[in-house]
Design a protein around this motif. Structure first.
Motif, PDB file in Angstrom:
ATOM      1  N   THR A 349      41.587  35.298  41.758  1.00  0.00           N
ATOM      2  CA  THR A 349      40.557  36.225  42.257  1.00  0.00           C
ATOM      3  C   THR A 349      41.067  37.655  42.217  1.00  0.00           C
ATOM      4  OG1 THR A 349      39.574  34.542  43.693  1.00  0.00           O
ATOM      5  CG2 THR A 349      39.151  36.841  44.256  1.00  0.00           C
ATOM      6  N   ALA A 350      42.334  37.844  42.611  1.00  0.00           N
ATOM      7  CA  ALA A 350      42.913  39.192  42.586  1.00  0.00           C
ATOM      8  C   ALA A 350      42.934  39.747  41.167  1.00  0.00           C
ATOM      9  CB  ALA A 350      44.319  39.161  43.181  1.00  0.00           C
ATOM     10  N   ALA A 351      43.175  38.892  40.182  1.00  0.00           N
ATOM     11  CA  ALA A 351      43.216  39.339  38.787  1.00  0.00           C
ATOM     12  C   ALA A 351      41.862  39.888  38.353  1.00  0.00           C
ATOM     13  CB  ALA A 351      43.644  38.182  37.888  1.00  0.00           C
ATOM     14  N   VAL A 352      40.788  39.196  38.724  1.00  0.00           N
ATOM     15  CA  VAL A 352      39.452  39.680  38.366  1.00  0.00           C
ATOM     16  C   VAL A 352      39.153  40.985  39.106  1.00  0.00           C
ATOM     17  CG1 VAL A 352      36.977  39.165  38.447  1.00  0.00           C
ATOM     18  CG2 VAL A 352      38.616  37.358  37.882  1.00  0.00           C
ATOM     19  N   PHE A 353      39.544  41.047  40.368  1.00  0.00           N
ATOM     20  CA  PHE A 353      39.255  42.256  41.135  1.00  0.00           C
ATOM     21  C   PHE A 353      40.118  43.440  40.680  1.00  0.00           C
ATOM     22  CE2 PHE A 353      36.618  39.726  43.810  1.00  0.00           C
ATOM     23  CZ  PHE A 353      35.737  40.639  44.389  1.00  0.00           C
ATOM     24  N   SER A 354      41.201  43.155  39.996  1.00  0.00           N
ATOM     25  CA  SER A 354      41.961  44.246  39.387  1.00  0.00           C
ATOM     26  C   SER A 354      41.088  44.971  38.358  1.00  0.00           C
ATOM     27  CB  SER A 354      43.221  43.688  38.718  1.00  0.00           C
ATOM     28  OG  SER A 354      43.942  44.728  38.073  1.00  0.00           O
ATOM     29  N   GLN A 355      40.342  44.193  37.574  1.00  0.00           N
ATOM     30  CA  GLN A 355      39.405  44.787  36.615  1.00  0.00           C
ATOM     31  C   GLN A 355      38.274  45.513  37.339  1.00  0.00           C
ATOM     32  OE1 GLN A 355      38.106  42.003  33.494  1.00  0.00           O
ATOM     33  NE2 GLN A 355      39.699  40.588  34.178  1.00  0.00           N
ATOM     34  N   VAL A 356      37.807  44.915  38.426  1.00  0.00           N
ATOM     35  CA  VAL A 356      36.725  45.538  39.196  1.00  0.00           C
ATOM     36  C   VAL A 356      37.160  46.910  39.696  1.00  0.00           C
ATOM     37  CG1 VAL A 356      35.306  45.378  41.279  1.00  0.00           C
ATOM     38  CG2 VAL A 356      35.724  43.329  39.882  1.00  0.00           C
ATOM     39  N   LEU A 357      38.352  46.981  40.268  1.00  0.00           N
ATOM     40  CA  LEU A 357      38.840  48.241  40.813  1.00  0.00           C
ATOM     41  C   LEU A 357      39.041  49.286  39.722  1.00  0.00           C
ATOM     42  CD1 LEU A 357      41.419  46.865  43.412  1.00  0.00           C
ATOM     43  CD2 LEU A 357      39.178  47.870  43.882  1.00  0.00           C
ATOM     44  N   ALA A 358      39.333  48.836  38.528  1.00  0.00           N
ATOM     45  CA  ALA A 358      39.543  49.774  37.420  1.00  0.00           C
ATOM     46  C   ALA A 358      38.218  50.300  36.865  1.00  0.00           C
ATOM     47  CB  ALA A 358      40.340  49.095  36.308  1.00  0.00           C
ATOM     48  N   GLN A 359      37.128  49.526  37.012  1.00  0.00           N
ATOM     49  CA  GLN A 359      35.858  49.907  36.388  1.00  0.00           C
ATOM     50  C   GLN A 359      34.782  50.321  37.382  1.00  0.00           C
ATOM     51  OE1 GLN A 359      34.410  47.033  33.498  1.00  0.00           O
ATOM     52  NE2 GLN A 359      36.479  46.338  33.037  1.00  0.00           N
ATOM     53  N   ASN A 360      34.703  49.633  38.512  1.00  0.00           N
ATOM     54  CA  ASN A 360      33.617  49.872  39.458  1.00  0.00           C
ATOM     55  C   ASN A 360      33.808  51.204  40.180  1.00  0.00           C
ATOM     56  OD1 ASN A 360      32.264  49.714  42.206  1.00  0.00           O
ATOM     57  ND2 ASN A 360      31.463  47.845  41.269  1.00  0.00           N
ATOM     58  N   THR A 361      32.747  51.995  40.247  1.00  0.00           N
ATOM     59  CA  THR A 361      32.823  53.302  40.922  1.00  0.00           C
ATOM     60  C   THR A 361      31.901  53.357  42.135  1.00  0.00           C
ATOM     61  OG1 THR A 361      31.121  54.189  39.444  1.00  0.00           O
ATOM     62  CG2 THR A 361      33.435  54.503  38.791  1.00  0.00           C
ATOM     63  N   THR A 362      31.473  52.198  42.615  1.00  0.00           N
ATOM     64  CA  THR A 362      30.556  52.143  43.763  1.00  0.00           C
ATOM     65  C   THR A 362      31.225  51.592  45.016  1.00  0.00           C
ATOM     66  OG1 THR A 362      28.775  51.686  42.183  1.00  0.00           O
ATOM     67  CG2 THR A 362      28.268  51.424  44.507  1.00  0.00           C
ATOM     68  N   LEU A 363      32.057  50.570  44.847  1.00  0.00           N
ATOM     69  CA  LEU A 363      32.705  49.927  45.998  1.00  0.00           C
ATOM     70  C   LEU A 363      33.564  50.912  46.787  1.00  0.00           C
ATOM     71  CD1 LEU A 363      33.830  46.468  44.582  1.00  0.00           C
ATOM     72  CD2 LEU A 363      32.447  46.811  46.633  1.00  0.00           C
ATOM     73  N   THR A 364      33.376  50.912  48.101  1.00  0.00           N
ATOM     74  CA  THR A 364      34.215  51.753  48.961  1.00  0.00           C
ATOM     75  C   THR A 364      35.069  50.925  49.921  1.00  0.00           C
ATOM     76  OG1 THR A 364      32.460  51.964  50.630  1.00  0.00           O
ATOM     77  CG2 THR A 364      32.526  53.629  48.880  1.00  0.00           C
ATOM     78  N   GLU A 383      47.666  47.547  40.298  1.00  0.00           N
ATOM     79  CA  GLU A 383      47.421  48.033  38.938  1.00  0.00           C
ATOM     80  C   GLU A 383      45.970  48.491  38.778  1.00  0.00           C
ATOM     81  OE1 GLU A 383      48.489  45.049  36.117  1.00  0.00           O
ATOM     82  OE2 GLU A 383      50.581  44.900  36.818  1.00  0.00           O
ATOM     83  N   GLY A 384      45.046  47.735  39.328  1.00  0.00           N
ATOM     84  CA  GLY A 384      43.642  48.099  39.212  1.00  0.00           C
ATOM     85  C   GLY A 384      43.304  49.387  39.931  1.00  0.00           C
ATOM     86  N   LEU A 385      44.072  49.690  40.985  1.00  0.00           N
ATOM     87  CA  LEU A 385      43.804  50.888  41.781  1.00  0.00           C
ATOM     88  C   LEU A 385      44.384  52.164  41.170  1.00  0.00           C
ATOM     89  CD1 LEU A 385      44.349  49.646  45.449  1.00  0.00           C
ATOM     90  CD2 LEU A 385      42.295  50.773  44.571  1.00  0.00           C
ATOM     91  N   ALA A 386      45.108  52.048  40.088  1.00  0.00           N
ATOM     92  CA  ALA A 386      45.842  53.198  39.538  1.00  0.00           C
ATOM     93  C   ALA A 386      44.955  54.423  39.363  1.00  0.00           C
ATOM     94  CB  ALA A 386      46.487  52.802  38.202  1.00  0.00           C
ATOM     95  N   ASN A 387      43.757  54.242  38.847  1.00  0.00           N
ATOM     96  CA  ASN A 387      42.875  55.380  38.594  1.00  0.00           C
ATOM     97  C   ASN A 387      41.591  55.327  39.425  1.00  0.00           C
ATOM     98  OD1 ASN A 387      44.491  56.633  36.460  1.00  0.00           O
ATOM     99  ND2 ASN A 387      43.940  54.825  35.229  1.00  0.00           N
TER     100      ASN A 387
END
Length: 433
Positions: A349-364, A383-387
């Motif tokens: 689950t964390a692996a998928v959410f790594s992609q989410v954090l890298a792409q999604n610009t709505t979740l706070t 890693e997903g939070l980098a940017n």
């Protein structure tokens, strides 16, 4: 000649000041006869105030409800009746507080087949203009006559079940809430708060008839924005009935079904609901939803353009459910708050959410507390939070993430939060609070 001596005696304390003005005598008369002749609206404003300040708080509501609008009078009635009175919870209106709490109190102690329904129905024309929210945390069942003497041949469990089917239906809200044009919030719990030594599980039944009646009532309550049905043993069959009746609701924005018995089939009905409605907040905390139900909710989430908050804490979605929700968030652009605490999630689950954090610009805000993300899962999220510049809260308590990784994640999230705070100071919102 006769001399007459005349003596005039006077009260030395007498003064013209002590003589009541005619106006004052009239106002006293109006107060004294208010129940028979409530002519408040015919008086000047200053005289209205004097009359209202003297009115008894025991006057019938049929007299005062639609005539007395002065908040001071309703404040007195509230303060005399309840020890705790926080008027800020009622739009700062004492009159609204009185009628909402008065109506709630009648409903909490209404006993079907015993209490006269007129007790509620006669109150409607008096309170309908003031009631905007109802919080009813208990529904009493009908009184049950002890029939065990007539059925000694049946075991207790069978006898109880048979009687429950007949005797456990609760007050039908339909006639009431459909007659309240300003009702916007409805919070319900089917159960009994203080049953003492008479505890029975059947006191907490939410029957099929209860569900059908409630669904029909909520469907007709067209201005309802918030609907909460919690701690009421709502199962899949009942949630299907509710979801079907809420499908085309024009105003419903928040649905709270926490602490119930909803499983995968019920979650599938709710997945369809969030994809075809305007709902913004869905709370399913502490139910029994597994991965199939989570996948159905994820499908609804992928199709929803309004849902901003989803709470699935204390369910059983596991990685197959968590991954499905993550994949939905790769395309969803509305969700801001997600709670997946205590769902037996791990590194996939964390692996998928790594992609989410890298792409999604709505979740706070995301909550992964009390899961098993592990060391690798934590690193994936980092890693997903980098940017990422939008996430301002990521709860990883008891998620088995390495301490150093948690610290680095916290620094990124804190920087995002601080940037949002400074931005709001520089560009204050112009929208009303």
């Amino acid at each position: 000649p006769f001399y007459i001596r005349r003596c005039v005696t006077e009260d030395p304390s007498w003064s013209l000041v002590t003589v009541p003005h005619l106006t004052e005598l009239c106002l006293q008369h109006i107060v004294h006869n208010f129940e028979k002749n409530p002519i408040l609206n015919y008086l000047l404003p200053e005289h209205q105030r004097k009359v209202v300040d003297r009115l008894s708080t025991s006057l019938p509501l049929s007299v005062t409800a639609n005539i007395v609008s002065h908040e001071d009078y309703w404040k007195r009635r509230c303060m005399e009746r309840w020890q705790v009175c926080d008027v800020s919870n009622y739009g700062d209106s004492w009159k609204r507080m009185f009628f909402e709490r008065h109506l709630e109190n009648i409903l909490k102690f209404f006993i079907p087949n015993t209490t006269d329904p007129k007790e509620v129905l006669e109150l409607i024309p008096l309170c309908k203009d003031y009631v905007r929210k109802l919080e009813i945390d208990q529904f009493l069942p009908p009184l049950r006559v002890d029939q065990k003497e007539e059925s000694n041949d049946l075991p207790d469990t069978e006898d109880d079940a048979e009687l429950d089917e007949v005797y456990r239906h609760h007050y039908d809200l339909k006639n009431l809430i459909t007659a309240l044009p300003h009702l916007e919030e409805l919070h319900l719990t089917y159960g009994v708060k203080s049953c003492g030594m008479n505890f029975e599980w059947s006191l907490f039944n939410f029957t099929e008839l209860d569900c059908s009646n409630l669904a029909a009532a909520v469907k007709k309550c067209r201005n309802l924005k918030v609907f909460k049905l919690t701690r009421s043993k709502v199962d899949d069959d009942k949630i299907k009935i509710l979801a079907r009746n809420l499908l085309d609701h024009p105003c419903l924005l928040e649905l709270d079904l926490s602490h119930n018995l909803i499983r995968d089939n019920g979650a599938q009905a709710l997945g369809k609901l969030i994809s075809h409605s305007r709902i913004e907040t869905l709370d399913l905390c502490n139910n029994q939803i597994c991965h199939l139900g989570a996948q159905a909710l994820a499908q609804g989430l992928a199709e929803s353009s309004t849902l901003t908050s989803l709470n699935l804490r204390l369910n059983f979605v596991e990685d197959r459910g968590g991954e499905a929700i993550g994949h939905a968030l790769l395309t969803n652009t509305s969700l801001k708050f997600l709670h997946l605490g205590s769902n037996n999630l791990s590194e996939p689950t964390a692996a998928v959410f790594s992609q989410v954090l890298a792409q999604n610009t709505t979740l706070t805000s995301i909550n992964f507390s009390c899961n098993h993300l592990g060391l690798d899962g934590g690193k994936q999220l980092l890693e997903g939070l980098a940017n990422n510049k939008t996430l301002t809260e990521l709860d990883l308590r008891h998620a088995e993430v390495e301490q150093e990784t948690g610290f680095l994640i916290h620094e990124i999230v804190w920087a995002n939060w601080e940037a949002v705070r400074l931005g709001s100071l520089q560009h204050p919102t112009t929208e009303p609070l």
